[in-house]
Design a protein around this motif. Structure first.
Motif, short mmCIF file in Angstrom:
data_model
loop_
_atom_site.label_atom_id
_atom_site.label_comp_id
_atom_site.label_asym_id
_atom_site.label_seq_id
_atom_site.Cartn_x
_atom_site.Cartn_y
_atom_site.Cartn_z
N ARG A 84 30.10 4.13 122.19
CA ARG A 84 30.10 5.54 121.82
C ARG A 84 30.68 6.47 122.89
NH1 ARG A 84 23.65 5.98 121.02
NH2 ARG A 84 22.97 5.19 123.04
N GLY A 88 37.01 7.31 121.36
CA GLY A 88 37.05 8.68 120.87
C GLY A 88 36.65 8.83 119.42
N HIS A 89 37.05 7.88 118.58
CA HIS A 89 36.81 7.97 117.14
C HIS A 89 36.56 6.58 116.60
CE1 HIS A 89 37.78 8.43 112.85
NE2 HIS A 89 37.51 9.71 113.00
N PHE A 141 28.17 7.85 116.66
CA PHE A 141 29.37 8.67 116.80
C PHE A 141 29.30 10.02 116.09
CE2 PHE A 141 30.96 4.61 118.14
CZ PHE A 141 31.96 4.92 119.07
N ASP A 143 29.97 13.09 114.06
CA ASP A 143 31.15 13.54 113.34
C ASP A 143 32.44 12.94 113.89
OD1 ASP A 143 31.47 14.89 115.72
OD2 ASP A 143 31.32 16.91 114.86
N ARG A 144 32.33 11.93 114.74
CA ARG A 144 33.49 11.16 115.17
C ARG A 144 33.57 9.83 114.43
NH1 ARG A 144 33.19 9.45 120.62
NH2 ARG A 144 30.92 9.73 120.57
N LYS A 205 41.40 12.43 113.05
CA LYS A 205 39.99 12.66 113.36
C LYS A 205 39.17 13.06 112.14
CE LYS A 205 40.52 13.70 118.28
NZ LYS A 205 41.90 13.17 118.39
N SER A 207 36.34 12.54 109.34
CA SER A 207 35.00 11.96 109.49
C SER A 207 34.27 11.99 108.16
CB SER A 207 34.20 12.72 110.55
OG SER A 207 33.98 14.06 110.15
#
Length: 339
Positions: A84, A88-89, A141, A143-144, A205, A207
């Motif tokens: 985590r 990044g995503h 994560f 909202d990633r 990005k 989500s």
């Protein structure tokens, strides 16, 4: 972009890796070595199910990670906790099976889902396992995390064997029992189109949950099987069998007749989902003729039948079942001498 692929040597994962490499991305692939990895990826040997199995990743960090895990949610939980602060995503390839059954026709991502837990082991049903994996991704994560709820997946590298079974059967020629009606709509996604969307969506990005499959009616069972006849160059003749006759013979949809489900609740659940959110986010699905042709070309390019997953029931018809279906098809045909 720097991509970490957890898995990546079979079917969807392989398509993701190949697509990312074609974009010029740097790809790190963690896998157990069961199959060769695509050329160009940095391969890290590791078994994520073992104690400290992710230690092989060292201290690396990545822009994106894609995870296709379908087993114990606790394995996904451990991976997301470890990564985590280093990724990044995070994209988790889930399934539309997470929706509470029966999901009605037209259900979108707001529909009710099954119970699940990120702490579950491997002794839970598939739907609960995928929901547990979703919860693990979101817990780590937030909202990633992108939750890609795929439906039926076809295309080259398929390790379930649904479309390959039909292609091999049609290639043998002769009369082939075809479950009808021919205009029965199908909703699926080519693994390469799924992979392209996953990478585009992750790079943007996006989500939350997305139903990632073609629009309802993207093709029909008739179009799919006719494409099998064309690409194999077979002299096979499709003999259409009414769904009621299939049921009377006792042949199981989906497994003994791969891909096909009769009209009704199960069909609506799989082939009539709302995918407007993914389409608005750029999902593009190639024609069924291309999926079928490329799958046949892939099968023809290997010198043996590709290994199939062993965690699923065997697919296809036995000789007796096929004969019974063909007899039902013949009985339903008009008798020109009658009347």
């Amino acid at each position: 972009m720097r991509l970490l692929m957890l898995g990546g040597t079979g079917f969807v994962g392989r398509c993701v890796v190949e697509d990312a490499l074609a974009r010029g991305w740097a790809v790190t692939l963690l896998h157990r070595g069961h199959r060769p990895a695509p050329a160009g990826a940095q391969v890290v040997a590791g078994d994520r199910t073992a104690v400290a199995g992710l230690a092989a990743l060292g201290t690396g960090d990545w822009d994106l990670a894609v995870d296709t895990w379908a087993g114990a949610p606790s394995v996904a939980r451990d991976a997301t906790r470890l990564l985590r602060d280093r990724v990044g995503h995070y994209t988790y390839v889930s399934s539309r099976s997470v929706y509470a059954y029966p999901p009605p026709a037209g259900l979108d991502e707001t529909g009710p889902v099954v119970d699940g837990s990120a702490d579950d082991g491997g002794d839970v049903p598939y739907a609960r396992a995928k929901r547990g994996g979703e919860l693990a991704a979101v817990a780590a994560f937030g909202d990633r995390a992108l939750l890609a709820r795929a439906g039926l997946i076809l295309g080259p590298y398929e390790d379930v064997g649904r479309l390959p079974w039909w292609l091999h059967r049609v290639a043998r020629g002769g009369d082939v029992p075809a479950p009808g009606p021919p205009d029965l709509p199908l909703q699926y996604v080519d693994a390469r189109d799924l992979a392209a969307w996953l990478l585009d969506a992750a790079a943007a990005k996006l989500s939350g949950p997305y139903n990632v499959v073609s629009r309802p009616g993207h093709t029909t069972i008739g179009e799919l099987l006719a494409a099998c006849v064309r690409v194999t160059g077979s002299a096979a003749r499709l003999r259409w069998v009414d769904p009621a006759a299939v049921a009377a013979v006792g042949v199981a949809p989906w497994t003994e007749l791969p891909v096909w489900l009769p009209p009704g609740e199960l069909h609506d659940a799989l082939h009539r989902g709302d995918v407007s959110r993914a389409l608005s986010a750029g999902l593009r699905c190639r024609p069924v003729a291309e999926t079928v042709a490329d799958t046949w070309a892939w099968l023809a390019s290997v010198d043996h039948r590709p290994a199939l997953r062993t965690d699923l029931p065997p697919l296809g018809l036995g000789a007796g079942q096929e004969a019974a279906l063909l007899a039902a098809a013949e009985a339903a045909e008009p008798n020109p001498s009658a009347g």
